[in-house]
Design an enzyme around this catalytic site. Structure first.
Site, PDB file in Angstrom:
ATOM      1  N   LYS A  59       2.809   4.171   3.783  1.00  0.00           N
ATOM      2  CA  LYS A  59       3.608   5.160   3.069  1.00  0.00           C
ATOM      3  C   LYS A  59       5.080   4.745   2.993  1.00  0.00           C
ATOM      4  O   LYS A  59       5.759   5.002   1.996  1.00  0.00           O
ATOM      5  CB  LYS A  59       3.449   6.530   3.716  1.00  0.00           C
ATOM      6  CG  LYS A  59       2.029   7.092   3.618  1.00  0.00           C
ATOM      7  CD  LYS A  59       1.533   7.147   2.181  1.00  0.00           C
ATOM      8  CE  LYS A  59       0.152   7.771   2.069  1.00  0.00           C
ATOM      9  NZ  LYS A  59      -0.324   7.859   0.658  1.00  0.00           N
ATOM     10  N   GLY A 119      -8.058  18.285  -3.143  1.00  0.00           N
ATOM     11  CA  GLY A 119      -6.706  18.392  -2.612  1.00  0.00           C
ATOM     12  C   GLY A 119      -5.610  18.404  -3.660  1.00  0.00           C
ATOM     13  O   GLY A 119      -5.707  19.082  -4.687  1.00  0.00           O
ATOM     14  N   TYR A 161      -1.077   3.884   8.673  1.00  0.00           N
ATOM     15  CA  TYR A 161      -0.859   4.881   7.625  1.00  0.00           C
ATOM     16  C   TYR A 161       0.639   5.031   7.349  1.00  0.00           C
ATOM     17  O   TYR A 161       1.086   5.013   6.195  1.00  0.00           O
ATOM     18  CB  TYR A 161      -1.457   6.220   8.058  1.00  0.00           C
ATOM     19  CG  TYR A 161      -1.269   7.337   7.047  1.00  0.00           C
ATOM     20  CD1 TYR A 161      -2.166   7.492   5.997  1.00  0.00           C
ATOM     21  CD2 TYR A 161      -0.204   8.223   7.151  1.00  0.00           C
ATOM     22  CE1 TYR A 161      -2.003   8.511   5.064  1.00  0.00           C
ATOM     23  CE2 TYR A 161      -0.023   9.237   6.231  1.00  0.00           C
ATOM     24  CZ  TYR A 161      -0.935   9.380   5.194  1.00  0.00           C
ATOM     25  OH  TYR A 161      -0.746  10.374   4.267  1.00  0.00           O
ATOM     26  N   ASP A 204     -13.395   3.583  -7.161  1.00  0.00           N
ATOM     27  CA  ASP A 204     -12.921   3.097  -5.872  1.00  0.00           C
ATOM     28  C   ASP A 204     -11.666   2.297  -6.180  1.00  0.00           C
ATOM     29  O   ASP A 204     -11.734   1.218  -6.786  1.00  0.00           O
ATOM     30  CB  ASP A 204     -13.993   2.218  -5.229  1.00  0.00           C
ATOM     31  CG  ASP A 204     -13.536   1.570  -3.923  1.00  0.00           C
ATOM     32  OD1 ASP A 204     -12.331   1.659  -3.589  1.00  0.00           O
ATOM     33  OD2 ASP A 204     -14.374   0.937  -3.255  1.00  0.00           O
TER      34      ASP A 204
END
Length: 250
Positions: free
Chosen positions: A158, A16, A154, A63
């Site tokens: 953010k 991505g 989520y 990770d």
């Protein structure tokens, strides 16, 4: 700051935005330490980036919720390339209805999207001070400003990333370290492809539209090159490619 000859830490760098960033940075002469949990994609990417027996990029399994893994990225940059100039806290995950599914998946989302950004920034400040300054860029999202009901955790992470970034504005004056964020709208990625399978997410993506990944990358590059930006977030949407959000939200 110019990009050529700079040393970059990039989490979530195998796919991505991360992979696109890595390609752009190497094309402009940077050397990149890529951290990701996707070993296969990471190895394929560095094979692509390291041509003519020149080491432009190194992949390390990472990770980001394991702070020893994060530290290894910085140690490798220091030992291999002599230091760190730019840090991208880019790794992120999401899941539809993560708050309502009665599992602890939402804790992992906070650990990846927020706690790892905080730890990555702490490490970044530590290493950038050795270079006399540098740039830290955190990946946020437009869901920070337009929260989505089907992914409240989520959106929370953010929004927190944006607030955290704004709170570090003064590092530019005290340590010559500029901390900024990029908040893209929907764009093509493994995460969005998975979430598009859901009815709610798919409809929201259709309403807001998809931004070209090149516009997102351009926002990251702008932050590196524009020495005036500190504590700011650049919003990338179909309406405006690169809008600076400072102390106040939209």
């Amino acid at each position: 700051m110019q990009i050529k000859d700079k040393v970059v830490i990039l989490t979530g760098g195998a796919n991505g935005i991360g992979a696109a960033l890595a390609r752009r940075l190497v094309s402009e002469g940077a050397r990149v330490i890529i951290g990701d949990i996707d070993r296969k994609a990471g190895q394929e990417l560095i094979t692509e980036l390291n041509q003519n027996n020149k080491v432009n990029a190194i992949f390390i399994f990472c990770d980001v919720t394991n702070f020893d893994h994060l530290s290894q990225l910085f140690d490798t940059a220091q030992n291999t390339f002599g230091g760190v100039d730019i840090v991208f806290n880019n790794a992120g995950i999401g899941q539809e209805n993560e708050f309502y599914d009665q599992t602890n998946r939402w804790i992992k989302i906070i650990d990846v999207n927020l706690n790892a950004v905080i730890k990555g920034t702490q490490l970044g400040i530590q290493y950038l001070k050795k270079r006399g300054g540098g740039v830290i860029i955190n990946t946020a999202s437009m869901s920070a400003f337009y929260p989505v009901s089907y992914s409240p955790i989520y959106s929370t992470t953010k929004r927190a990333v944006v607030g955290f970034t704004q709170s570090l504005r003064d590092l530019k004056d005290t340590d010559k370290i500029r901390v900024n964020a990029v908040a893209p709208s929907y764009f093509e990625s493994n995460l969005t492809q998975e979430l598009l399978k859901s009815k709610e997410y798919g409809q929201a993506a259709k309403n807001f539209g998809f931004v070209p990944i090149d516009d997102v990358i351009a926002a990251f590059i702008r932050i590196i090159q524009d020495d005036k930006l500190a504590g700011d977030t650049i919003a990338v949407t179909t309406r405006y490619k690169s809008k600076i959000i400072s102390k106040s939200s939209l």
